[in-house]
Design a protein around this motif. Structure first.
Motif, mmCIF file in Angstrom:
data_model
loop_
_atom_site.group_PDB
_atom_site.id
_atom_site.type_symbol
_atom_site.label_atom_id
_atom_site.label_comp_id
_atom_site.label_asym_id
_atom_site.label_seq_id
_atom_site.Cartn_x
_atom_site.Cartn_y
_atom_site.Cartn_z
ATOM 1 N N VAL A 15 -0.537 -17.257 21.142
ATOM 2 C CA VAL A 15 -0.925 -18.097 22.239
ATOM 3 C C VAL A 15 -1.194 -17.403 23.555
ATOM 4 C CG1 VAL A 15 -0.616 -20.223 23.968
ATOM 5 C CG2 VAL A 15 0.314 -20.289 21.633
ATOM 6 N N ARG A 16 -2.356 -17.359 24.293
ATOM 7 C CA ARG A 16 -2.538 -16.774 25.631
ATOM 8 C C ARG A 16 -3.201 -17.876 26.483
ATOM 9 N NH1 ARG A 16 -3.582 -10.947 23.819
ATOM 10 N NH2 ARG A 16 -1.316 -10.652 22.698
ATOM 11 N N ILE A 17 -3.042 -17.879 27.700
ATOM 12 C CA ILE A 17 -3.686 -18.943 28.680
ATOM 13 C C ILE A 17 -4.365 -18.018 29.602
ATOM 14 C CG2 ILE A 17 -2.156 -20.620 27.918
ATOM 15 C CD1 ILE A 17 -0.943 -20.356 30.658
ATOM 16 N N VAL A 30 -7.105 -21.984 26.510
ATOM 17 C CA VAL A 30 -5.969 -21.713 25.830
ATOM 18 C C VAL A 30 -6.756 -21.008 24.794
ATOM 19 C CG1 VAL A 30 -4.158 -22.470 24.200
ATOM 20 C CG2 VAL A 30 -4.549 -23.569 26.277
ATOM 21 N N PRO A 84 4.037 -15.716 22.183
ATOM 22 C CA PRO A 84 2.886 -14.772 22.776
ATOM 23 C C PRO A 84 1.840 -14.116 21.966
ATOM 24 C CG PRO A 84 4.731 -13.658 22.975
ATOM 25 C CD PRO A 84 5.382 -15.093 22.562
ATOM 26 N N GLN A 97 3.182 -19.749 25.978
ATOM 27 C CA GLN A 97 2.378 -18.461 26.118
ATOM 28 C C GLN A 97 3.902 -17.478 26.325
ATOM 29 O OE1 GLN A 97 -1.119 -16.443 28.495
ATOM 30 N NE2 GLN A 97 0.589 -16.845 29.910
ATOM 31 N N GLU A 121 2.042 -22.936 29.470
ATOM 32 C CA GLU A 121 2.787 -21.674 29.964
ATOM 33 C C GLU A 121 3.896 -21.048 29.345
ATOM 34 O OE1 GLU A 121 3.291 -22.379 34.141
ATOM 35 O OE2 GLU A 121 1.187 -22.267 34.690
#
Length: 194
Positions: free
Chosen positions: A12-14, A38, A9, A5, A2
């Motif tokens: 990385v996105r979750i 992920v 950003p 992210q 988290e």
């Protein structure tokens, strides 16, 4: 993840398999065992035709190599954002990595290889090795039930959503390049022990 992210950003996105695919939550943990997904790529230049690669960690809850390796892989790119060398370009601008660092959250929490069976016809309880929860022939019984664990369902949904061009799974305790889920059915002149 988290925090990554938030701080990274552009790469990385979750998500979770529970939110993305509307899968059940295993509740036999402190809180809930959710399956994190992920995504790693250069999202500023992302296009849908980018090759997709799947990496799983901790399919067996007692093989802890995967989460650490996947975390370090993602951290490397976030910690070196300003480094725009060929490796960066090749990895982040040409591929989408879909990763489940802790594919078997239930197994990790309970320090066991198995995952909780959550999809049954009669609400029975039990556990199952996620490597034995995939659709391959069980001899003459071609109706063998599969995809009963959250791990199995998560991986299934990822493969249904994406066109995966390659994959890697981290296990612990063995050095092998193995056949998917131990299935040797595709080898001619050899019978499967599964």
């Amino acid at each position: 993840f988290e925090n990554l992210q938030k701080t990274c950003p552009e790469y990385v996105r979750i998500d979770t398999s529970q939110k993305r695919y509307n899968l059940d939550v295993v509740t036999e943990c402190d809180g809930n065992c959710t399956n994190l997904i992920v995504y790693l790529t250069d999202f500023d230049s992302y296009t849908l035709n980018r090759p997709q690669f799947y990496i799983s960690g901790l399919v067996h809850g007692n093989e802890e190599l995967g989460p650490t390796t996947i975390t370090e892989f993602v951290l490397y790119f976030c910690n070196n954002k300003n480094k725009k060398d060929k490796l960066f370009h090749n990895i982040l601008k040409s591929k989408l990595y879909i990763m489940t660092p802790m594919t078997n959250a239930y197994g990790y929490y309970h320090e066991t290889r198995e995952d909780r069976v959550i999809y049954t016809k009669n609400n029975s309880k039990g556990t199952l090795d996620p490597n034995r929860d995939f659709p391959y022939s069980k001899g003459k019984n071609l109706t063998f039930p599969c995809m009963r664990t959250l791990s199995g369902r998560t991986i299934n949904e990822i493969f249904n959503e994406h066109i995966i061009s390659g994959g890697l799974t981290f296990h612990g305790g063995d050095n092998v390049i193995g056949y998917a889920w131990g299935n040797f059915m595709h080898i001619s002149n050899r019978k499967s022990t599964e």
